[in-house]
Design an enzyme around this catalytic site. Sequence first.
Site, PDB file in Angstrom:
ATOM      1  N   ASP A   1       0.829  -1.210   0.000  1.00  0.00           N
ATOM      2  CA  ASP A   1       0.000   0.000   0.000  1.00  0.00           C
ATOM      3  C   ASP A   1       0.866   1.266   0.000  1.00  0.00           C
ATOM      4  O   ASP A   1       1.968   1.267   0.545  1.00  0.00           O
ATOM      5  CB  ASP A   1      -0.919  -0.021   1.242  1.00  0.00           C
ATOM      6  CG  ASP A   1      -2.087   0.937   1.098  1.00  0.00           C
ATOM      7  OD1 ASP A   1      -2.363   1.401  -0.028  1.00  0.00           O
ATOM      8  OD2 ASP A   1      -2.733   1.237   2.125  1.00  0.00           O
TER       9      ASP A   1
ATOM     10  N   ASN B   1     -11.059  -2.324  -5.307  1.00  0.00           N
ATOM     11  CA  ASN B   1     -10.285  -1.456  -6.207  1.00  0.00           C
ATOM     12  C   ASN B   1     -10.982  -1.264  -7.566  1.00  0.00           C
ATOM     13  O   ASN B   1     -10.655  -0.335  -8.302  1.00  0.00           O
ATOM     14  CB  ASN B   1      -8.857  -1.995  -6.414  1.00  0.00           C
ATOM     15  CG  ASN B   1      -7.960  -1.855  -5.202  1.00  0.00           C
ATOM     16  OD1 ASN B   1      -7.032  -2.652  -5.006  1.00  0.00           O
ATOM     17  ND2 ASN B   1      -8.198  -0.847  -4.361  1.00  0.00           N
TER      18      ASN B   1
HETATM   19  C1  IPE Z   1      -5.469  -2.639  -0.177  1.00  0.00           C
HETATM   20  O1  IPE Z   1      -5.107  -1.332  -0.431  1.00  0.00           O
HETATM   21  C2  IPE Z   1      -5.535  -3.408  -1.458  1.00  0.00           C
HETATM   22  C3  IPE Z   1      -4.256  -3.655  -2.110  1.00  0.00           C
HETATM   23  C4  IPE Z   1      -3.091  -3.410  -1.609  1.00  0.00           C
HETATM   24  C5  IPE Z   1      -4.338  -4.248  -3.419  1.00  0.00           C
HETATM   25  P1  IPE Z   1      -6.221  -0.178  -0.563  1.00  0.00           P
HETATM   26  O2  IPE Z   1      -5.477   1.082  -0.713  1.00  0.00           O
HETATM   27  O3  IPE Z   1      -7.174  -0.520  -1.636  1.00  0.00           O
HETATM   28  O4  IPE Z   1      -6.947  -0.277   0.829  1.00  0.00           O
HETATM   29  P2  IPE Z   1      -7.791   0.807   1.656  1.00  0.00           P
HETATM   30  O5  IPE Z   1      -8.856   1.314   0.751  1.00  0.00           O
HETATM   31  O6  IPE Z   1      -6.847   1.883   2.057  1.00  0.00           O
HETATM   32  O7  IPE Z   1      -8.298   0.058   2.843  1.00  0.00           O
HETATM   33  C1  IPE Z   2      -1.537   0.216  -3.397  1.00  0.00           C
HETATM   34  O1  IPE Z   2      -1.323   1.584  -3.442  1.00  0.00           O
HETATM   35  C2  IPE Z   2      -1.782  -0.376  -4.757  1.00  0.00           C
HETATM   36  C3  IPE Z   2      -3.166  -0.771  -5.023  1.00  0.00           C
HETATM   37  C4  IPE Z   2      -4.139  -0.774  -4.159  1.00  0.00           C
HETATM   38  C5  IPE Z   2      -3.483  -1.188  -6.378  1.00  0.00           C
HETATM   39  P1  IPE Z   2      -2.527   2.617  -3.460  1.00  0.00           P
HETATM   40  O2  IPE Z   2      -2.904   2.870  -4.882  1.00  0.00           O
HETATM   41  O3  IPE Z   2      -3.623   2.169  -2.596  1.00  0.00           O
HETATM   42  O4  IPE Z   2      -1.822   3.915  -2.856  1.00  0.00           O
HETATM   43  P2  IPE Z   2      -2.421   4.891  -1.764  1.00  0.00           P
HETATM   44  O5  IPE Z   2      -2.862   4.063  -0.601  1.00  0.00           O
HETATM   45  O6  IPE Z   2      -3.561   5.620  -2.397  1.00  0.00           O
HETATM   46  O7  IPE Z   2      -1.284   5.794  -1.404  1.00  0.00           O
HETATM   47 MG    MG Z   3      -4.060   2.413  -0.660  1.00  0.00          MG
END
Ligand code: IPE
Ligand code: IPE
Ligand code: MG
Length: 256
Positions: A21, A69
Amino acid sequence: MSLRDKINKEKLPGHVAIIMDGNGRWAKLKGKKRIYGHKNGVTAVRETTEAAAELGIKYLTLYAFSTENWNRPKDEISALMSLLVSTLNTETKTLTDNNIRLLAIGDLDRIPEKVCRKVTETIEKTAGNTGMSLILALSYSSRWEILNAVKKITENALDNKLSVNDINNELFTKYLTTCGIPDPELVIRTSGEYRISNFLLWQIAYAELYFSDKLWPDYTKEDLYEAVLSFQHRERRFGKISEQLVQPEIICGEDD
Ligand code: IPE
Ligand code: IPE
Ligand code: MG
């Protein structure tokens, strides 16, 4: 002594699962678009995968795309899907060089056909590799997986292929997309968030949790070593008391 040398090879977690993340925030801090963070996250994927394989970890699961997502803006989703295809194209050789086989869990029917084909092709190409298993969680969420299992179990019960009394931990586990994969022993989440976000809820019942403040693109081999060392310093009691761990002959109550 380096962090890597401090790791006890006899006490490695058999399965490490990572919630990668912080890509978007990493890009934003640099004044760039979110996809720039995702692209740079690939380096951290490579580093972590290599480090885990070099250590001798048997299973590494990476949460790459969740069911939730799909609710992101369309252009981010399509950029992520293209990135997945290009990464699989460039990294298949790295997988084979490191004797790693690829597996995928999740609702693969939802991902675009071209992406699904690439994933399947890479799984097939690396199927003969006997070292670490790298499991990509794609279009994955625990609630989807558990509901899916419940539906299949119900269908089989209605068809008289199993009886209600057959339903136990072992049977339920066989209906999950992780069937055949041991439960994670260590779960890592990056980016300073302290939540599980619908990831492997059934499988992590007794996993050790480790949270890192690093944003995913900054994650390095050293960060993985730190997490493994933290895991090795924990006492895993599985409901028992400390004394029973050193003296297993202490009489147990109901279940062993
Ligand atoms: C969790 O990250 C999912 C992945 C790492 C693929 P998100 O960024 O989607 O999670 P939330 O929304 O902060 O809980
Ligand atoms: C994790 O990084 C990757 C996926 C969930 C695909 P994020 O895209 O959630 O990055 P942040 O949390 O918005 O910084
Ligand atoms: Mg994220």
